[in-house]
Design an enzyme around this catalytic site. Structure first.
Site, PDB file in Angstrom:
ATOM      1  N   HIS A   1       0.850  -1.188   0.000  1.00  0.00           N
ATOM      2  CA  HIS A   1       0.000   0.000   0.000  1.00  0.00           C
ATOM      3  C   HIS A   1       0.884   1.235   0.000  1.00  0.00           C
ATOM      4  O   HIS A   1       1.296   1.710   1.065  1.00  0.00           O
ATOM      5  CB  HIS A   1      -0.915  -0.001   1.232  1.00  0.00           C
ATOM      6  CG  HIS A   1      -1.932  -1.097   1.239  1.00  0.00           C
ATOM      7  ND1 HIS A   1      -1.646  -2.372   1.649  1.00  0.00           N
ATOM      8  CD2 HIS A   1      -3.247  -1.114   0.876  1.00  0.00           C
ATOM      9  CE1 HIS A   1      -2.736  -3.134   1.538  1.00  0.00           C
ATOM     10  NE2 HIS A   1      -3.711  -2.391   1.078  1.00  0.00           N
TER      11      HIS A   1
ATOM     12  N   HIS B   1      -2.294  -0.609   6.979  1.00  0.00           N
ATOM     13  CA  HIS B   1      -1.912  -0.948   5.600  1.00  0.00           C
ATOM     14  C   HIS B   1      -0.683  -0.150   5.172  1.00  0.00           C
ATOM     15  O   HIS B   1       0.055  -0.563   4.293  1.00  0.00           O
ATOM     16  CB  HIS B   1      -3.074  -0.703   4.638  1.00  0.00           C
ATOM     17  CG  HIS B   1      -3.708   0.646   4.797  1.00  0.00           C
ATOM     18  ND1 HIS B   1      -4.824   0.853   5.569  1.00  0.00           N
ATOM     19  CD2 HIS B   1      -3.374   1.854   4.310  1.00  0.00           C
ATOM     20  CE1 HIS B   1      -5.151   2.141   5.540  1.00  0.00           C
ATOM     21  NE2 HIS B   1      -4.289   2.768   4.783  1.00  0.00           N
TER      22      HIS B   1
ATOM     23  N   GLY C   1      -4.393  -3.037  11.143  1.00  0.00           N
ATOM     24  CA  GLY C   1      -4.856  -3.351   9.784  1.00  0.00           C
ATOM     25  C   GLY C   1      -6.360  -3.244   9.758  1.00  0.00           C
ATOM     26  O   GLY C   1      -6.910  -2.428   9.024  1.00  0.00           O
ATOM     27  N   PRO C   2      -7.060  -4.064  10.563  1.00  0.00           N
ATOM     28  CA  PRO C   2      -8.509  -3.869  10.683  1.00  0.00           C
ATOM     29  C   PRO C   2      -8.744  -2.477  11.265  1.00  0.00           C
ATOM     30  O   PRO C   2      -8.310  -2.171  12.388  1.00  0.00           O
ATOM     31  CB  PRO C   2      -8.925  -4.979  11.649  1.00  0.00           C
ATOM     32  CG  PRO C   2      -7.841  -6.027  11.491  1.00  0.00           C
ATOM     33  CD  PRO C   2      -6.586  -5.234  11.299  1.00  0.00           C
ATOM     34  N   LEU C   3      -9.393  -1.626  10.509  1.00  0.00           N
ATOM     35  CA  LEU C   3      -9.380  -0.192  10.841  1.00  0.00           C
ATOM     36  C   LEU C   3     -10.124   0.111  12.134  1.00  0.00           C
ATOM     37  O   LEU C   3     -11.090  -0.541  12.493  1.00  0.00           O
ATOM     38  CB  LEU C   3      -9.929   0.600   9.664  1.00  0.00           C
ATOM     39  CG  LEU C   3      -9.043   0.469   8.411  1.00  0.00           C
ATOM     40  CD1 LEU C   3      -9.641   1.213   7.233  1.00  0.00           C
ATOM     41  CD2 LEU C   3      -7.627   0.929   8.673  1.00  0.00           C
TER      42      LEU C   3
ATOM     43  N   ASN D   1      -6.189  12.978   3.695  1.00  0.00           N
ATOM     44  CA  ASN D   1      -5.836  12.996   2.270  1.00  0.00           C
ATOM     45  C   ASN D   1      -7.055  12.983   1.343  1.00  0.00           C
ATOM     46  O   ASN D   1      -6.913  13.025   0.124  1.00  0.00           O
ATOM     47  CB  ASN D   1      -4.892  11.836   1.932  1.00  0.00           C
ATOM     48  CG  ASN D   1      -5.514  10.487   2.213  1.00  0.00           C
ATOM     49  OD1 ASN D   1      -6.729  10.328   2.119  1.00  0.00           O
ATOM     50  ND2 ASN D   1      -4.706   9.505   2.572  1.00  0.00           N
TER      51      ASN D   1
ATOM     52  N   ILE E   1      -8.947  10.789   0.303  1.00  0.00           N
ATOM     53  CA  ILE E   1      -9.066   9.675  -0.648  1.00  0.00           C
ATOM     54  C   ILE E   1      -9.201   8.378   0.157  1.00  0.00           C
ATOM     55  O   ILE E   1      -8.475   8.170   1.126  1.00  0.00           O
ATOM     56  CB  ILE E   1      -7.792   9.563  -1.527  1.00  0.00           C
ATOM     57  CG1 ILE E   1      -7.665  10.758  -2.471  1.00  0.00           C
ATOM     58  CG2 ILE E   1      -7.776   8.256  -2.330  1.00  0.00           C
ATOM     59  CD1 ILE E   1      -8.621  10.777  -3.637  1.00  0.00           C
TER      60      ILE E   1
ATOM     61  N   HIS F   1      -3.910   4.251  -2.900  1.00  0.00           N
ATOM     62  CA  HIS F   1      -4.065   3.542  -1.614  1.00  0.00           C
ATOM     63  C   HIS F   1      -3.382   2.175  -1.614  1.00  0.00           C
ATOM     64  O   HIS F   1      -2.542   1.894  -0.782  1.00  0.00           O
ATOM     65  CB  HIS F   1      -5.550   3.385  -1.279  1.00  0.00           C
ATOM     66  CG  HIS F   1      -5.823   2.395  -0.187  1.00  0.00           C
ATOM     67  ND1 HIS F   1      -5.576   2.675   1.136  1.00  0.00           N
ATOM     68  CD2 HIS F   1      -6.296   1.119  -0.220  1.00  0.00           C
ATOM     69  CE1 HIS F   1      -5.897   1.614   1.874  1.00  0.00           C
ATOM     70  NE2 HIS F   1      -6.325   0.667   1.070  1.00  0.00           N
TER      71      HIS F   1
ATOM     72  N   GLU G   1     -18.847  -1.201  23.994  1.00  0.00           N
ATOM     73  CA  GLU G   1     -18.186  -2.494  24.170  1.00  0.00           C
ATOM     74  C   GLU G   1     -16.934  -2.622  23.303  1.00  0.00           C
ATOM     75  O   GLU G   1     -15.911  -3.162  23.735  1.00  0.00           O
ATOM     76  CB  GLU G   1     -19.144  -3.644  23.831  1.00  0.00           C
ATOM     77  CG  GLU G   1     -20.358  -3.753  24.727  1.00  0.00           C
ATOM     78  CD  GLU G   1     -21.501  -2.860  24.292  1.00  0.00           C
ATOM     79  OE1 GLU G   1     -21.371  -2.183  23.245  1.00  0.00           O
ATOM     80  OE2 GLU G   1     -22.528  -2.817  24.990  1.00  0.00           O
TER      81      GLU G   1
ATOM     82  N   PHE H   1     -23.025  -9.574  24.141  1.00  0.00           N
ATOM     83  CA  PHE H   1     -22.362  -8.366  23.655  1.00  0.00           C
ATOM     84  C   PHE H   1     -20.919  -8.639  23.234  1.00  0.00           C
ATOM     85  O   PHE H   1     -20.249  -7.745  22.714  1.00  0.00           O
ATOM     86  CB  PHE H   1     -22.445  -7.247  24.688  1.00  0.00           C
ATOM     87  CG  PHE H   1     -23.864  -6.812  24.962  1.00  0.00           C
ATOM     88  CD1 PHE H   1     -24.820  -6.834  23.951  1.00  0.00           C
ATOM     89  CD2 PHE H   1     -24.260  -6.396  26.218  1.00  0.00           C
ATOM     90  CE1 PHE H   1     -26.136  -6.460  24.191  1.00  0.00           C
ATOM     91  CE2 PHE H   1     -25.568  -6.011  26.464  1.00  0.00           C
ATOM     92  CZ  PHE H   1     -26.518  -6.043  25.460  1.00  0.00           C
TER      93      PHE H   1
ATOM     94  N   HIS I   1     -24.602 -13.584  32.056  1.00  0.00           N
ATOM     95  CA  HIS I   1     -25.793 -13.797  31.223  1.00  0.00           C
ATOM     96  C   HIS I   1     -25.470 -14.764  30.082  1.00  0.00           C
ATOM     97  O   HIS I   1     -25.613 -14.437  28.909  1.00  0.00           O
ATOM     98  CB  HIS I   1     -26.287 -12.448  30.669  1.00  0.00           C
ATOM     99  CG  HIS I   1     -26.903 -11.566  31.715  1.00  0.00           C
ATOM    100  ND1 HIS I   1     -26.267 -11.227  32.891  1.00  0.00           N
ATOM    101  CD2 HIS I   1     -28.115 -10.939  31.781  1.00  0.00           C
ATOM    102  CE1 HIS I   1     -27.053 -10.448  33.623  1.00  0.00           C
ATOM    103  NE2 HIS I   1     -28.176 -10.264  32.985  1.00  0.00           N
TER     104      HIS I   1
ATOM    105  N   HIS J   1     -30.941 -11.176  24.125  1.00  0.00           N
ATOM    106  CA  HIS J   1     -29.968 -11.184  25.224  1.00  0.00           C
ATOM    107  C   HIS J   1     -29.561 -12.598  25.641  1.00  0.00           C
ATOM    108  O   HIS J   1     -28.846 -12.755  26.621  1.00  0.00           O
ATOM    109  CB  HIS J   1     -30.546 -10.426  26.433  1.00  0.00           C
ATOM    110  CG  HIS J   1     -30.558  -8.930  26.238  1.00  0.00           C
ATOM    111  ND1 HIS J   1     -31.218  -8.329  25.181  1.00  0.00           N
ATOM    112  CD2 HIS J   1     -29.968  -7.931  26.936  1.00  0.00           C
ATOM    113  CE1 HIS J   1     -31.046  -7.016  25.256  1.00  0.00           C
ATOM    114  NE2 HIS J   1     -30.302  -6.747  26.300  1.00  0.00           N
TER     115      HIS J   1
END
Lengths: 660, 660
Positions: B28, B68, B117-119, B185, B187, B259, B408, B434, B458, B470
């Site tokens: 990237h 990235h 990486g996972p934003l 940026n 983009i 990107h 959470e 949750f 729970h 729930h």
């Protein structure tokens, strides 16, 4: 028009809620008591609905996003005249079998537009409904589609991250017919909101280009005036209703304990004294009931009749199409496109990523199924699910592709709202690892039995160098664990067509269609007419040269690995079959005889899937072999990773041999 | 001090990144090129670190939330002098075994503070690190703990819902030593940010009480001045750096494709010409390298030495405790509290919800393990995990309980940041359903091997009237699917003590400790010293009166159901054992001999768990019985639901009998 003091109309909600919660032994009194005036203003003066025809397609939608306040909704629906929410139903609140569940459960025939409770889901559903309305209004015109969407939201809904995703997107899309009513009571379960938030919520909404209106949430006139202002602005509106939680319950009002505290008979008595409400439990004075029925029912009669007239006057073709969409039926000829594609790909046999195949199928289907509404969270390029579809934007309501931005959770919950609204079949495309981001919404889709389709790309270590953050290993198992979620992992182009057919045919639950980023070779050369994938698993390659000794089972990209292993075993004279198993659920639903035919008892069984083993024992038995992942992936070229993690034909052969 | 043009110092990042991405074949380029000046300003003028001692406890933390752009981080670390990120390492970018993975992977010994990486995860990690710093500074004083936390964030990070959760909370907590550098940026992967956002991001941060500073992100002086301003404000700061994505790469700069677009040798040549950079690939001019080493290394030498002196001058007890915390070791006597509790509960045998037991254990442990830092997302009451702990607030940095608000996901990812920071053992408590909201963070904890403890209440339909939204049914399976996640479901108070011991002993991965809301009877009366739960499963009740015919296996609240079933079967003369199986993972790791002892081959096996079957076939075999859930729960009293869904001793007996 029957007249009644708005204060007493709101108190009718209050006491139905209090009596029901006291009777049930638990519940959440805070919101029904605190929002009684808000609901009164909305239901009796603004909400366009018809309690005698709850599923009227052009009704306004109302979502109780703070679902724990369910008695608010049940009380309002009862007072408004929804027959399904009878007094007996309210008396059975929280009992097994009652339509008055602990939290509202999707039942449009009762006026319940969404299952809510997990916070943030409901407001995102509402945004999805507002998108559906805008899109359908563009398609069918305002004569048939022209309604508003309301959501009642609590502090919890607004603190959840998904809230900001949809606030930002709704402002961007200028969903002017969307209104949030915020129960601004400054109390959460822990106590004062000061414990966890000091943000200027109003400024935050303004930053996202919403109209923000303040009002006294206990003044029906003020709420009503605010609702009028909301209708006059092209932006979505937040009505910040200043309220007192548990208002009218002296022991708890304005207190922390009001949110979910127990209500005793003594509370009901004290509340009655405080509000001068001298009616027995579950008793609504006639004048109050009449005013409610007038406000929610008679008020809307003319609008309903006019709409029916407009519908009747519509050209037959439009009316027929509108009805089909409103009823959630597929067009008659929907399978034909798929038949053609299947034949085409059987003949041309391309080696392609299944995500590209899935995207091509979508493109073909959008011509025959105008309901399809696609979108992705900033992955238009990699998922290719935009194709030639125009974008749905603030300027172009005729668009059929939504740029959700990097907001997976919003996408999931908004799709639920679209499906609950009816008229659109939402399709969302993202990477399989990001399904975790929308998982709370996937669960709600399964629970609400909504026909929502999510297409996932990047389904394994096959994606290669982006590494373990982007390589799913546990996701097939975790999606298979969700009840009522159809999980499909096709092995080639033909199976991808079959998977799309299954996804569309699945009208009572969500589908996860799981695709590869890397090209997969064609495996099905003579598919015939039957959708073999619909049986869940089928024999792709028969054992040859004697009684079958080995059954190899694979899914997706690993079916090709199984075929290579079979070739080796057959070359050694070991009769081996290969089973492709795109859907566990569908296979589990087959008769025992079919399952025994596909996976013959007494044969050595080896499964291969580039994912964790969890759940495979069901199909391979205790002595079966499994070739897959035992942990997370790694960063390196995809093909090298398959070797590195031992997901190879050789490994499958070894597992089989060891068991012969 | 070596002098070099800041432009050339930034270009050194640019060309290392370009050359590595071109060589790898993908990557990237957009962020490394677009943020080269930002990283130069931060690393060479502000970041307090020591490349010769990367894990210096008082270093500033820097998280590349837009993971990235990993080559930005690797290039900066190399230029700064981190030995592990050698030129060879950079040349091996994205190859299997390289420390330069596709996305950064947690390696503090290389200067990599978080896997990203996972934003959205990274910025939340950073907020958790800032909390850890503030808490530890209060405990050990500014002589030992006084550092800042920085995160580089992209548009994607800020669109994700989790971002708003932590922005809101960080402002509320006034984490003044926290700075986000926003790569503004305009983009994203889809193209212009206009496609999906029109919100005023600056106003949104201001609404959450952040300082907002604008600057030209390509001007090292301007970024540096902004960083100085950030240090002078008691609020957290957002530095909005206006940048051009892919800056310096003529074909792509400012464009959508920058990107993640491919970089060819021709691109490298064009970029060299455009930036007047006439050095061969992977070659950094000596003066530039010297300026980097000075800026990131020599600049900080005095601060490092002074800190070492202060540490050496600290009282021995404080120094010892500080070192232990910084190294992530438990205190020597940590097990003693648990031994006492186990003995106590064996004798007093209370019938209690295991969530209350778990909370009591936490309370006892907080005295002996000062590292423990608890919190919940607005569920202080139901989870009881605050106990007597003071709240961590803007005013009280000595607090040990965080009111996360209804956030959470933030809780999960902030706990990861705290654990990555070291010094705290984060414990988060919420409802099991949750866990889906924080699941992306749970996955990162497992991937980063962080000792994070989440305690869930729970845990089943046992919660009753709140209904299916729930009631977890698929969550045991979905958590068990995550590699390196220790899943524990204790059956009574004694097992809960054992589970806590396992959770604390698990130093290289997260733990999910799953508890009931409803009271569970005491089952273990003579537990002895050994932690039987640590073996994953053990025989709780032996078969009596002959050769064992039936093995019943349960977890959590269903172990009592299995015991009732055993009583019936034994009364019929059928020798039956009951196995309690709090941890699948731990049991899977036992030797075959132990497993065969616990679940003897040839016996009829029936498992009972109020959850879906997925995965149970591994333990019960193909012919085993399973009593559990096949779909979602319902709203009604908990005890009635167990009968309604057939999770009863009678059903277990029937399943066993049918197989005898």
């Amino acid at each position: 028009m029957a007249a009644a003091d708005p204060r007493r109309m709101a108190d009718a909600i209050r006491f139905l809620a209090l009596d029901a919660i006291a009777r049930a032994g638990d519940g959440h009194p805070g919101a029904p008591l605190g929002c009684a005036e808000i609901a009164t203003a909305l239901f009796t003066r603004h909400l366009v609905c018809n309690p005698d025809d709850p599923e009227w397609p052009n009704r306004d939608r109302f979502v109780l996003s703070n679902g724990h306040g369910s008695m608010l909704l049940y009380a309002a629906l009862h007072l408004a005249g929804y027959a399904g929410i009878s007094l007996d139903a309210i008396k059975s609140f929280r009992e097994l079998g009652s339509p008055c569940h602990g939290h509202p459960e999707f039942a449009p025939h009762h006026g319940i537009e969404a299952t809510t409770g997990p916070l943030g889901q409901g407001i995102a559903n509402a945004v999805g409904m507002a998108v559906a309305e805008a899109r359908l209004a563009a398609e069918f015109g305002p004569d048939l589609v022209d309604h508003r969407t309301y959501a009642l939201v609590g502090d919890g809904c607004l603190m959840e991250g998904i809230a900001h995703e949809v606030i930002s997107l709704a402002g961007h899309l200028r969903l002017g017919k969307l209104t949030f009513l915020w129960d601004d009571n400054r109390i959460t379960d822990d106590g004062s909101t000061d414990l966890s938030i000091s943000e200027d919520v109003r400024a935050r909404f303004r930053a996202a280009d919403w109209q923000v209106i303040d009002c006294d949430g206990h003044d029906v006139e003020a709420v009503s005036a605010a609702l009028l202002l909301a209708k006059g602005d092209p932006r979505p509106s937040l009505i910040a209703c200043r309220t007192i939680i548990g208002r009218g319950l002296p022991r708890l009002e304005g207190q922390r304990g009001a949110h979910g505290g127990r209500v005793f008979d003594s509370d009901c008595a004290e509340a009655r004294a405080a509000r001068f409400w001298d009616h027995p439990a579950f008793t609504v004075p006639e004048d109050v009931l009449a005013a409610w029925r007038d406000g929610a029912g008679a008020r809307n009669r003319a609008a309903y009749a006019a709409w029916q007239e407009r519908r009747a006057a519509s050209p037959a073709a439009i009316r027929t199409e509108f009805d089909r969409r409103a009823e959630g039926r597929l067009p008659d000829a929907w399978r034909e496109t798929l038949v053609g594609l299947k034949r085409h790909w059987t003949e041309t046999a391309p080696e392609r990523p299944t995500i590209e195949v899935a995207a091509d199928i979508l493109a073909a289907l959008t011509e025959t199924i105008p309901d399809l509404f696609s979108g992705a969270p900033d992955l238009e390029g990699p998922t290719k699910h935009k194709q030639a579809l125009p974008a749905f934007t603030a300027q172009n309501r005729g668009g059929r592709y939504l740029h959700y931005g990097i907001r997976e959770h919003a996408m999931g919950a908004m799709m639920n709202g679209m499906a609950a609204h009816r008229g659109l079949i939402p399709v969302g495309a993202t990477y399989l690892v990001f399904s975790d981001y929308l998982r709370p919404a996937l669960r709600m889709a399964a629970l609400m039995e909504l026909p929502v389709i999510t297409v996932y790309s990047h389904d394994s270590i096959g994606i290669g160098r982006n590494g373990p953050t982007h390589q799913p290993v546990e996701f097939l198992a975790s999606l298979r664990a969700i009840p009522n979620m159809l999980v499909l992992r096709p092995a080639d182009a033909v199976e991808t067509v079959e998977a799309w057919e299954m996804a569309l045919a699945n009208r009572h639950g969500p589908t996860s269609l799981i695709c590869s980023r890397q090209p997969l070779p064609p495996l099905r050369r003579s598919p015939g007419g039957e959708n073999l994938s619909a049986r869940g698993a089928y024999v792709l390659a028969q054992a040859a040269g004697g009684r079958q000794k080995v059954t190899l089972i694979g899914t997706g990209s690993e079916v090709a690995v199984a075929l290579d292993a079979r070739a080796q075993l057959q070359a050694e004279g070991i009769p081996t079959s290969v089973v492709s198993m795109p859907s566990w659920d569908a296979f589990a639903a087959q008769p025992d005889s079919y399952r025994a035919e596909v996976i013959p008892p007494g044969t050595v069984r080896v499964a291969v899937e580039a994912a964790v083993r969890l759940g495979w024992d069901r199909w391979i038995g205790e002595n079966g072999g499994f070739v897959g992942m035992t942990g997370f992936g790694a960063s390196g070229p995809g093909e090298e990773l398959f070797r590195h993690f031992g997901i190879t034909a050789d490994a499958v052969v070894r597992e089989a041999r060891a068991r012969l």
